[in-house]
Design a protein around this motif. Structure first.
Motif, PDB file in Angstrom:
ATOM      1  N   ARG A  19       0.828  -1.219   0.000  1.00 28.98           N
ATOM      2  CA  ARG A  19       0.000   0.000   0.000  1.00 28.98           C
ATOM      3  C   ARG A  19       0.852   1.255   0.000  1.00 28.98           C
ATOM      4  O   ARG A  19       0.601   2.192  -0.767  1.00 28.98           O
ATOM      5  CB  ARG A  19      -0.952   0.011   1.195  1.00 28.98           C
ATOM      6  N   GLN A  23       1.055   4.035  -2.920  1.00 28.19           N
ATOM      7  CA  GLN A  23       0.804   5.454  -2.668  1.00 28.19           C
ATOM      8  C   GLN A  23       1.964   6.300  -3.200  1.00 28.19           C
ATOM      9  O   GLN A  23       1.747   7.303  -3.886  1.00 28.19           O
ATOM     10  CB  GLN A  23       0.628   5.702  -1.172  1.00 28.19           C
ATOM     11  N   TRP A  34      -7.022   6.237  -3.750  1.00 26.85           N
ATOM     12  CA  TRP A  34      -6.787   5.536  -2.487  1.00 26.85           C
ATOM     13  C   TRP A  34      -6.397   4.086  -2.734  1.00 26.85           C
ATOM     14  O   TRP A  34      -6.599   3.551  -3.816  1.00 26.85           O
ATOM     15  CB  TRP A  34      -8.024   5.603  -1.587  1.00 26.85           C
ATOM     16  N   ARG A  36      -6.183   0.227  -0.285  1.00 29.68           N
ATOM     17  CA  ARG A  36      -6.467  -0.409   0.998  1.00 29.68           C
ATOM     18  C   ARG A  36      -6.320  -1.922   0.890  1.00 29.68           C
ATOM     19  O   ARG A  36      -6.394  -2.491  -0.204  1.00 29.68           O
ATOM     20  CB  ARG A  36      -7.865  -0.069   1.489  1.00 29.68           C
ATOM     21  N   SER A  84     -10.349  11.929  -4.260  1.00 33.38           N
ATOM     22  CA  SER A  84      -9.557  12.557  -3.218  1.00 33.38           C
ATOM     23  C   SER A  84      -8.758  13.706  -3.798  1.00 33.38           C
ATOM     24  O   SER A  84      -8.562  13.811  -5.000  1.00 33.38           O
ATOM     25  CB  SER A  84      -8.607  11.529  -2.600  1.00 33.38           C
ATOM     26  N   GLU A  88      -4.358   8.443  -0.939  1.00 34.17           N
ATOM     27  CA  GLU A  88      -4.251   8.065   0.474  1.00 34.17           C
ATOM     28  C   GLU A  88      -4.299   6.557   0.687  1.00 34.17           C
ATOM     29  O   GLU A  88      -4.833   5.811  -0.140  1.00 34.17           O
ATOM     30  CB  GLU A  88      -5.390   8.716   1.267  1.00 34.17           C
ATOM     31  N   ARG A  90      -5.935   3.813   2.876  1.00 37.77           N
ATOM     32  CA  ARG A  90      -7.098   3.629   3.733  1.00 37.77           C
ATOM     33  C   ARG A  90      -6.942   2.369   4.571  1.00 37.77           C
ATOM     34  O   ARG A  90      -6.302   1.411   4.158  1.00 37.77           O
ATOM     35  CB  ARG A  90      -8.379   3.511   2.894  1.00 37.77           C
TER      36      ARG A  90
END
Length: 91
Positions: A19, A23, A34, A36, A84, A88, A90
């Protein structure tokens, strides 16, 4: 409106900084969205931005960070409903 993709990445992609690396890669490409973890061990993400940068991210998803072992990446174009202002991680 810029295109968006929704991707599911499977393999050994949790516990290997997948992750965080995603990012970092997305931000370096100027993408928004995002990423996750999913309960079943896969990683899910949504990214929006210029088509060329989205393709570069999708190509990178097959590699991931050094300790990842990616078995499959499935991406589909989706509408930009909630975008967004950054990319990010999550929980």
């Amino acid at each position: 409106m810029k295109p968006c993709v929704h991707c599911i990445v499977s393999g050994h992609v949790q516990g290997v900084f997948y992750r965080a690396a995603t990012q970092e890669q997305a931000l370096s490409l100027g993408l928004k969205g995002w990423v996750r973890n999913l309960a079943d061990g896969r990683v899910e993400l949504k990214a929006c931005g210029p088509a060329q940068q989205l393709q570069q991210l999708q190509d990178w998803l097959w590699q991931g960070p050094p300790h990842a072992q990616v078995n499959d990446v499935v991406c589909e174009e989706v509408e930009a409903l909630e975008v967004s202002t950054t990319f990010e991680v999550r929980v």
